[in-house]
Motif scaffolding. Structure first.
Motif, mmCIF file in Angstrom:
data_model
loop_
_atom_site.group_PDB
_atom_site.id
_atom_site.type_symbol
_atom_site.label_atom_id
_atom_site.label_comp_id
_atom_site.label_asym_id
_atom_site.label_seq_id
_atom_site.Cartn_x
_atom_site.Cartn_y
_atom_site.Cartn_z
ATOM 1 N N SER A 28 27.291 0.720 -22.067
ATOM 2 C CA SER A 28 28.165 -0.178 -21.315
ATOM 3 C C SER A 28 27.406 -1.446 -20.953
ATOM 4 N N ILE A 29 28.133 -2.436 -20.517
ATOM 5 C CA ILE A 29 27.516 -3.690 -20.062
ATOM 6 C C ILE A 29 26.543 -3.418 -18.927
ATOM 7 N N TYR A 30 26.933 -2.540 -18.012
ATOM 8 C CA TYR A 30 26.086 -2.246 -16.854
ATOM 9 C C TYR A 30 24.825 -1.488 -17.254
ATOM 10 N N GLU A 31 24.918 -0.586 -18.241
ATOM 11 C CA GLU A 31 23.730 0.126 -18.709
ATOM 12 C C GLU A 31 22.753 -0.834 -19.377
ATOM 13 N N ASN A 76 39.706 -1.020 -22.739
ATOM 14 C CA ASN A 76 39.479 -2.225 -21.941
ATOM 15 C C ASN A 76 38.009 -2.390 -21.559
ATOM 16 N N GLN A 77 37.128 -1.688 -22.253
ATOM 17 C CA GLN A 77 35.703 -1.758 -21.927
ATOM 18 C C GLN A 77 34.905 -2.251 -23.123
ATOM 19 N N TRP A 78 33.876 -3.018 -22.851
ATOM 20 C CA TRP A 78 32.969 -3.478 -23.885
ATOM 21 C C TRP A 78 31.837 -2.472 -24.033
ATOM 22 N N ARG A 79 31.403 -2.256 -25.267
ATOM 23 C CA ARG A 79 30.268 -1.387 -25.553
ATOM 24 C C ARG A 79 29.333 -2.112 -26.516
ATOM 25 N N ILE A 80 28.040 -1.928 -26.278
ATOM 26 C CA ILE A 80 27.010 -2.537 -27.120
ATOM 27 C C ILE A 80 26.344 -1.402 -27.893
ATOM 28 N N SER A 81 26.250 -1.545 -29.192
ATOM 29 C CA SER A 81 25.640 -0.482 -29.993
ATOM 30 C C SER A 81 24.128 -0.500 -29.814
ATOM 31 N N ARG A 82 23.542 0.662 -30.005
ATOM 32 C CA ARG A 82 22.091 0.800 -29.877
ATOM 33 C C ARG A 82 21.388 -0.077 -30.906
ATOM 34 N N VAL A 83 21.953 -0.158 -32.111
ATOM 35 C CA VAL A 83 21.363 -0.974 -33.183
ATOM 36 C C VAL A 83 21.327 -2.445 -32.772
ATOM 37 N N ASP A 84 22.439 -2.942 -32.229
ATOM 38 C CA ASP A 84 22.491 -4.344 -31.797
ATOM 39 C C ASP A 84 21.551 -4.599 -30.622
ATOM 40 N N LEU A 85 21.425 -3.628 -29.735
ATOM 41 C CA LEU A 85 20.517 -3.766 -28.597
ATOM 42 C C LEU A 85 19.068 -3.795 -29.067
ATOM 43 N N GLU A 86 18.729 -2.928 -30.013
ATOM 44 C CA GLU A 86 17.369 -2.926 -30.564
ATOM 45 C C GLU A 86 17.067 -4.235 -31.267
ATOM 46 N N GLU A 87 18.054 -4.785 -31.966
ATOM 47 C CA GLU A 87 17.878 -6.076 -32.642
ATOM 48 C C GLU A 87 17.614 -7.186 -31.634
ATOM 49 N N LEU A 88 18.286 -7.120 -30.496
ATOM 50 C CA LEU A 88 18.120 -8.139 -29.460
ATOM 51 C C LEU A 88 16.716 -8.125 -28.873
ATOM 52 N N VAL A 89 16.166 -6.949 -28.657
ATOM 53 C CA VAL A 89 14.866 -6.857 -27.977
ATOM 54 C C VAL A 89 13.695 -6.795 -28.946
ATOM 55 N N ARG A 90 13.979 -6.790 -30.260
ATOM 56 C CA ARG A 90 12.901 -6.747 -31.242
ATOM 57 C C ARG A 90 12.104 -8.052 -31.170
ATOM 58 N N PRO A 91 10.777 -7.942 -31.064
ATOM 59 C CA PRO A 91 9.981 -9.175 -31.038
ATOM 60 C C PRO A 91 10.027 -9.887 -32.383
ATOM 61 N N ARG A 133 28.108 -12.981 -20.530
ATOM 62 C CA ARG A 133 27.994 -14.325 -21.087
ATOM 63 C C ARG A 133 27.380 -14.273 -22.491
ATOM 64 N N MET A 134 26.390 -13.415 -22.690
ATOM 65 C CA MET A 134 25.768 -13.279 -24.007
ATOM 66 C C MET A 134 26.781 -12.770 -25.030
ATOM 67 N N ILE A 135 27.653 -11.861 -24.621
ATOM 68 C CA ILE A 135 28.700 -11.368 -25.514
ATOM 69 C C ILE A 135 29.675 -12.495 -25.838
ATOM 70 N N LYS A 136 30.082 -13.235 -24.811
ATOM 71 C CA LYS A 136 31.051 -14.321 -24.996
ATOM 72 C C LYS A 136 30.505 -15.410 -25.913
ATOM 73 N N ASN A 137 29.202 -15.715 -25.777
ATOM 74 C CA ASN A 137 28.580 -16.768 -26.585
ATOM 75 C C ASN A 137 28.162 -16.289 -27.979
ATOM 76 N N GLY A 138 28.350 -15.009 -28.260
ATOM 77 C CA GLY A 138 27.987 -14.484 -29.566
ATOM 78 C C GLY A 138 26.521 -14.143 -29.719
ATOM 79 N N GLU A 139 25.763 -14.176 -28.634
ATOM 80 C CA GLU A 139 24.338 -13.846 -28.693
ATOM 81 C C GLU A 139 24.105 -12.342 -28.791
ATOM 82 N N LEU A 175 17.689 -3.986 -19.363
ATOM 83 C CA LEU A 175 17.008 -5.263 -19.603
ATOM 84 C C LEU A 175 16.651 -5.996 -18.326
ATOM 85 N N ASP A 176 17.048 -5.435 -17.188
ATOM 86 C CA ASP A 176 16.838 -6.060 -15.881
ATOM 87 C C ASP A 176 17.511 -7.432 -15.818
ATOM 88 N N PHE A 177 18.743 -7.490 -16.326
ATOM 89 C CA PHE A 177 19.587 -8.679 -16.265
ATOM 90 C C PHE A 177 20.761 -8.385 -15.342
#
Length: 77
Positions: free
Chosen positions: A24-27, A55-70, A41-47, A32-34
């Motif tokens: 979930s967005i809250y998880e 009626n709920q947004w979900r972020i996949s683990r794969v997309d989350l790993e891609e976001l935090v990958r250095p 906002r990151m979802i809305k901007n396509g980041e 990420l401590d955001f």
């Protein structure tokens, strides 16, 4: 007198939340401590890609790993 008929509790998995496929967005905000509005906002901007389930947004683990990958940034000296 007989012993009670119950099973001992299953051991709790420490990283069980990381085994999930969608968060979930809250998880994600907590991991990420955001603030949750930053994740929205990151979802809305396509980041951050997200999927709508009802009626709920979900972020996949794969997309989350891609976001935090250095990323490797090469410097031109």
């Amino acid at each position: 007198m007989t012993a009670p008929n119950h099973r001992p509790p299953k051991p709790r998995r420490i990283n069980s939340e990381l085994d999930k496929e969608f968060f979930s967005i809250y998880e994600v905000a907590e991991m990420l401590d955001f603030h949750h509005n930053t994740i929205r906002r990151m979802i809305k901007n396509g980041e951050l890609p997200a999927h709508r389930f009802g009626n709920q947004w979900r972020i996949s683990r794969v997309d989350l790993e891609e976001l935090v990958r250095p990323t490797n940034v090469s410097k031109n000296d």
